[in-house]
Design a protein around this motif. Sequence first.
Motif, short mmCIF file in Angstrom:
data_model
loop_
_atom_site.label_atom_id
_atom_site.label_comp_id
_atom_site.label_asym_id
_atom_site.label_seq_id
_atom_site.Cartn_x
_atom_site.Cartn_y
_atom_site.Cartn_z
N HIS A 86 9.42 -3.70 8.19
CA HIS A 86 8.19 -4.18 8.83
C HIS A 86 8.02 -5.65 8.46
O HIS A 86 7.49 -5.96 7.39
N ALA A 131 -1.02 0.41 1.51
CA ALA A 131 0.25 1.07 1.15
C ALA A 131 1.42 0.22 1.62
O ALA A 131 1.41 -0.30 2.73
N GLY A 132 2.42 0.11 0.79
CA GLY A 132 3.63 -0.63 1.18
C GLY A 132 4.01 -1.65 0.14
O GLY A 132 3.19 -2.08 -0.66
N HIS A 148 11.69 7.82 6.09
CA HIS A 148 11.15 7.76 4.72
C HIS A 148 10.69 9.11 4.15
O HIS A 148 9.52 9.30 3.80
N HIS A 192 2.59 -6.72 1.60
CA HIS A 192 1.18 -7.11 1.60
C HIS A 192 1.06 -8.25 0.59
O HIS A 192 1.97 -8.47 -0.21
N ASP A 219 12.05 0.50 3.91
CA ASP A 219 10.66 0.54 4.38
C ASP A 219 9.90 -0.70 3.88
O ASP A 219 8.78 -0.61 3.38
N ALA A 248 7.51 -3.23 3.59
CA ALA A 248 6.16 -3.27 4.18
C ALA A 248 5.27 -4.15 3.30
O ALA A 248 4.45 -3.65 2.52
N TYR A 274 -1.24 9.16 13.04
CA TYR A 274 -1.96 7.88 12.96
C TYR A 274 -2.82 7.67 14.20
O TYR A 274 -2.41 7.97 15.32
N HIS A 311 7.28 9.15 11.52
CA HIS A 311 6.53 9.10 10.26
C HIS A 311 5.87 10.47 10.18
O HIS A 311 5.02 10.79 11.01
N PHE A 325 4.47 7.32 15.03
CA PHE A 325 3.66 7.45 13.81
C PHE A 325 2.78 8.70 13.96
O PHE A 325 1.65 8.61 14.39
N ASN A 341 5.56 -1.57 14.91
CA ASN A 341 4.10 -1.69 14.70
C ASN A 341 3.75 -3.12 14.34
O ASN A 341 3.04 -3.39 13.39
N VAL A 395 2.54 3.75 -1.51
CA VAL A 395 3.23 3.71 -0.23
C VAL A 395 2.96 5.04 0.47
O VAL A 395 2.64 6.04 -0.19
N TYR A 396 3.00 5.03 1.81
CA TYR A 396 2.84 6.26 2.59
C TYR A 396 4.14 6.60 3.28
O TYR A 396 4.66 5.74 3.97
N ARG A 441 6.18 -7.92 10.00
CA ARG A 441 4.83 -8.41 10.32
C ARG A 441 4.84 -9.54 11.34
O ARG A 441 3.80 -10.15 11.57
N TYR A 452 -5.02 2.61 9.42
CA TYR A 452 -4.50 3.26 8.21
C TYR A 452 -5.50 4.20 7.56
O TYR A 452 -5.13 5.14 6.89
O1 DOR Z 1 3.22 2.54 3.21
C1 DOR Z 1 3.42 2.28 4.40
N1 DOR Z 1 3.17 1.06 4.88
N2 DOR Z 1 3.84 3.26 5.18
C2 DOR Z 1 3.96 3.09 6.52
O2 DOR Z 1 4.40 3.98 7.19
C3 DOR Z 1 3.55 1.82 7.16
C4 DOR Z 1 3.63 0.72 6.19
C5 DOR Z 1 2.99 -0.57 6.66
O3 DOR Z 1 3.25 -0.98 7.80
O4 DOR Z 1 2.28 -1.19 5.86
#
Ligand code: DOR
Length: 464
Positions: free
Chosen positions: A63, A348-349, A257, A334, A330, A332, A155, A201, A152, A97, A302-303, A65, A166
């Motif tokens: 991801h 999460a991520g 994942h 932040h 994965d 992701a 979601y 997911h 997803f 996404n 994380v998810y 972004r 989220y």
């Molecule tokens: O922890 C996660 N973050 N799991 C996901 O499936 C999406 C991801 C995100 O895009 O931040």
Amino acid sequence: MQWDHVIKNGLIVDSQRVYPGNIYVKNEKIAAISRHELDGDALEITDAEGKYVLPGLIDVHVHSRDGENGATYKEDFYHSSMSAAIGGLTTVFEMPNSNPAIYNVENLEKQIKNLTPKAFVDFAIWGLALGDLNIDQLKSLSDAGVIAFKFFWGYAVDSKAYQLIYNFKPGMENVIPPLGDGEIYRMFKKIAETGKIVAIHAENFDIIQNMTKEVEQSGDKSYKAFLKSRPNIAEETIIQTAISFVKDTGARLHILHLAAKEGVELIKNAQEKGYPVTGETCSHYLCLCDEDFDRVGPLMKVYPPVRTREDQEVLWQGIKTGVLSMVSSDHAPHTEEEKKGDLWTSPAGMASIETLASLMINEVSQGRITINQLVSVLSENPAKVFGIYPEKGSLEVGTDADITIVDLNVKSTIKKEQLHSKSKITPFDGYNITGAPVQTIVRGRTVAKNGQIVGEPGGKFIRP
Ligand code: DOR
Ligand code: ZN
């Protein structure tokens, strides 16, 4: 002959063998592999004496972004693909996404144009499956070259830009709630017609809502409580349902994942019956478990969540037996600021693209997997499953000269400030690693060497 690049004296690895040889590159392709030196000059010569020469490593789950309205303050493709190259990857699959999300051909084409000038490595792009919202776009998206479809499950999305929500609560305004099974079933049928994989997911929104409420009422804020709010059964029920849809629709299914041990058994059973089901887990599920939370904190949120040591053990078994065919990052990211919140409020991520290969190479050094298994899960299987083999994922003559050179002897320590991602959020800061990707070659050209980027972005969009 004037070769573009010769990689000499290395130990060439595929999923079955390790053998000494030289690789000769001409016009971005592997032109010859030989035990003896071939005649001719070379524009670039790499001496891989004492090192392993692997088919270029692939991360199917990233991801970045990036996008016109993307959260590029967290990450962008320039940084993530640079991290990928330095981390030993030659191809990445960008998740859909983004903002704009990749739910139609127009957005896919925009994203190809947007990512190409920033790409240090080759890249594919996932298409987003949104149920009825874009069920009529799936065929054209497939024809336009998405690598596969991501759904997803569980979601909600906002009703304007179809961005993931989220922390969905029923009754939220301008939000399309998670889809029901009927709509998902129809979508599986439509995706089956395209022949592309539907990757999910797998987390059950309703179970998570119920369990979160229960845990909130208890006041328990521990990691144990967090796991209770997103229990194994939330993954298990979705995987179970998805496999039922596969039996009925013929869709090809990939479980993204995987974190819950129950998933391994379900995937194994489906595979034994001949259903087209594959599974992936991530470096954080293999290298961390709940016991690490006291030390690492919300950086490992994380998810789906990092679960128990028992789950971790079963995931490793899944890797070793081939039930799980690949390992992804994965990635992701932040910001550090965003991740400062507590376990329950922080997003999460994590930033994991640069550490993926190193962490897995370290497992080779520790004797947990063989170098051949590493090639299987990080190169050959991803390429085969997603239809880009042998162009990617192999070292066959005539295919793309994507190569990752690995030195199993170097020792290093992961330092977050040395990561090349915009976000330095890693639970592996201070982690000691034996072995490293020391050179990354994309279509014959060295793009990273000894932790440094070499040259300008030259990555290309690839389609199955
Ligand atoms: O922890 C996660 N973050 N799991 C996901 O499936 C999406 C991801 C995100 O895009 O931040
Ligand atoms: Zn993801």
